[in-house]
Enzyme design. Structure first.
Site, mmCIF file in Angstrom:
data_model
loop_
_atom_site.group_PDB
_atom_site.id
_atom_site.type_symbol
_atom_site.label_atom_id
_atom_site.label_comp_id
_atom_site.label_asym_id
_atom_site.label_seq_id
_atom_site.Cartn_x
_atom_site.Cartn_y
_atom_site.Cartn_z
ATOM 1 N N SER A 186 3.246 4.513 -2.641
ATOM 2 C CA SER A 186 2.811 3.947 -3.916
ATOM 3 C C SER A 186 1.287 4.038 -4.086
ATOM 4 O O SER A 186 0.747 5.137 -4.161
ATOM 5 C CB SER A 186 3.317 2.502 -4.014
ATOM 6 O OG SER A 186 3.091 1.964 -5.287
ATOM 7 N N ASP A 190 13.125 4.729 -9.792
ATOM 8 C CA ASP A 190 11.810 4.206 -9.405
ATOM 9 C C ASP A 190 11.046 3.833 -10.664
ATOM 10 O O ASP A 190 10.748 4.690 -11.498
ATOM 11 C CB ASP A 190 11.045 5.276 -8.609
ATOM 12 C CG ASP A 190 9.763 4.750 -7.983
ATOM 13 O OD1 ASP A 190 9.130 3.850 -8.572
ATOM 14 O OD2 ASP A 190 9.381 5.255 -6.915
ATOM 15 N N HIS A 215 11.749 1.958 -5.794
ATOM 16 C CA HIS A 215 10.379 2.001 -5.282
ATOM 17 C C HIS A 215 10.233 1.229 -3.973
ATOM 18 O O HIS A 215 9.490 1.641 -3.080
ATOM 19 C CB HIS A 215 9.454 1.402 -6.347
ATOM 20 C CG HIS A 215 8.009 1.746 -6.183
ATOM 21 N ND1 HIS A 215 7.505 3.004 -6.446
ATOM 22 C CD2 HIS A 215 6.944 0.996 -5.793
ATOM 23 C CE1 HIS A 215 6.195 3.009 -6.234
ATOM 24 N NE2 HIS A 215 5.833 1.813 -5.828
#
Length: 398
Positions: free
Chosen positions: A167, A341, A374
């Site tokens: 991320s 995601d 995610h």
């Protein structure tokens, strides 16, 4: 369902901020206690950035099953937004990437960005005051990553390391390598989980609601930007222990909060881990980091922070912020992404793939698990077999 999700995240935010943040470490569940609890050696190292932030890194130098077995190739792991080095060890020796890399023969280092639980100190600024929080993820890319990786290379006496980011740890990688080209020769390969650069098609309800106001320069952003956001507190730890355990009927609130942040309805969430996740995450950040991501969502650009035309002219000698030169990055890079995601949408990852230098992009792996979200890149069930075995094989063969 959305109402339930919003109530869940609202309660978590209220509890997270109900008590003042400690300037030290609020939780007894830390990277050190977790790793030592599994019998592994762990070291803490501190480094000061060129702008004065004091960062803590965690290192697993060798496997508990081998003991010290000489110099090992180095892997550097960098966490995402509101997270910390704990991300890589929470899942335990059979699923945590840090342990798996240690067992695969690597010297494992885990970074911590300025402002999180382990890096809340500065040479001259107090975290209790606004100037400390006057930073965002651009600063992590141009100050934190260089300081930490230069330290690791010097300490281990190696010429190169392997980079793994999740991320925001991928965003800061792109910032670093577009702004400081010298790291091209210092990174053997980069392995980016849930890569975040362009964010125009981000699907999070939080972005949809907050983007129009907070994703552009205005007085509100100027007034509230440089402040701490979601620090780790003792009350949040209690919240996790009481409401997120397997026995708690309220566990759905914790699960729904993670779904709201990471993607809907993942069947891979490891609910047994929820109390420890809530004890270490959120780990805190600056509100500016959130605002910068919302700017990416609003503008459709991957570029530096937008201060408004007048200040942009002063900061950048241009009315608009400069874009990051992703195409010019020449580090061997592997992407790992998924359909479900909220932050790294398929459309935005495709834009990243098509923009990157073809000679640098070695692989772009789209997860076959359509509901992988995610958060699952860190704590998904069966993550070793589903993802990490592939990542480690890519690292070995890079």
């Amino acid at each position: 369902m959305l109402v339930v999700q919003l109530i869940a995240v609202f309660l978590s935010l209220v509890l997270a901020n109900a008590l003042p943040a400690d300037t030290g470490r609020a939780s007894s569940v830390t990277t050190v206690t977790i790793v030592r609890g599994h019998g592994y050696e762990i070291e803490e190292h501190e480094v000061q950035t060129s702008d004065g932030y004091i960062l803590t890194m965690h290192r697993i130098p060798y496997s508990k099953n081998t003991g010290y077995d000489g110099s090992r190739p180095v892997v550097f792991l960098m966490h995402g937004l509101l997270c910390s080095s704990s991300d890589w060890v929470l899942a335990g020796p059979h699923s945590g990437l840090a342990y798996l890399l240690s067992e695969a023969g690597y010297d494992v280092w885990m970074g911590n960005a300025r402002g999180n639980t382990y890096s809340k100190r500065h040479a001259s600024k107090s975290p209790l005051l606004q100037p400390f929080w006057n930073f965002e993820w651009h600063d992590i890319g141009i100050y934190d990553l260089p300081a930490m990786m230069d330290y690791v290379l010097y300490w281990t006496n190696v010429d190169q390391l392997t980079y793994v980011g999740h991320s925001q740890g991928t965003t800061s990688f792109f910032v670093l390598n577009s702004m400081i080209p010298r790291f091209k020769s210092r990174i053997r390969s980069a392995h980016l989980l849930a890569p975040v650069a362009w964010m125009e098609h981000m699907e999070s309800p939080l972005a949809t609601v907050g983007g129009p106001l907070l994703g552009q320069p205005n007085a509100f952003v100027e007034l509230f930007g440089s402040a701490e956001f979601l620090p780790n507190t003792q009350l949040m730890n209690l919240f996790g222990a009481l409401l997120c355990s397997d026995e708690a009927i309220s566990q759905f609130m914790c699960t729904n909060t993670l779904f709201l942040l990471g993607g809907w309805n993942s069947p891979y969430i490891n609910e047994t881990l929820l109390p420890d996740i809530m004890a270490t995450t959120p780990a805190g950040c600056s509100v500016n980091q959130i605002f910068h991501y919302l700017q990416e969502y609003n503008s459709g650009y991957f570029r530096q922070f937008d201060y408004g035309k007048t200040r942009n002219k002063k900061e950048y000698s241009s009315k608009t912020p400069p874009e990051y030169d992703v195409e010019g990055i020449d580090v061997p890079t592997y992407l790992y992404y998924s359909d479900n995601d909220y932050f790294a949408s398929l459309i935005d990852v495709d834009r990243l793939r098509y923009t990157m230098n073809p000679s640098a992009l070695k692989s772009a792996y789209r997860m076959p698990e359509e509901k992988w979200n995610h958060i699952d890149f860190l704590w998904g069930l069966n993550i070793k077999e589903i993802l990490y075995d592939r990542v480690i094989n890519d690292i070995n063969n890079a």
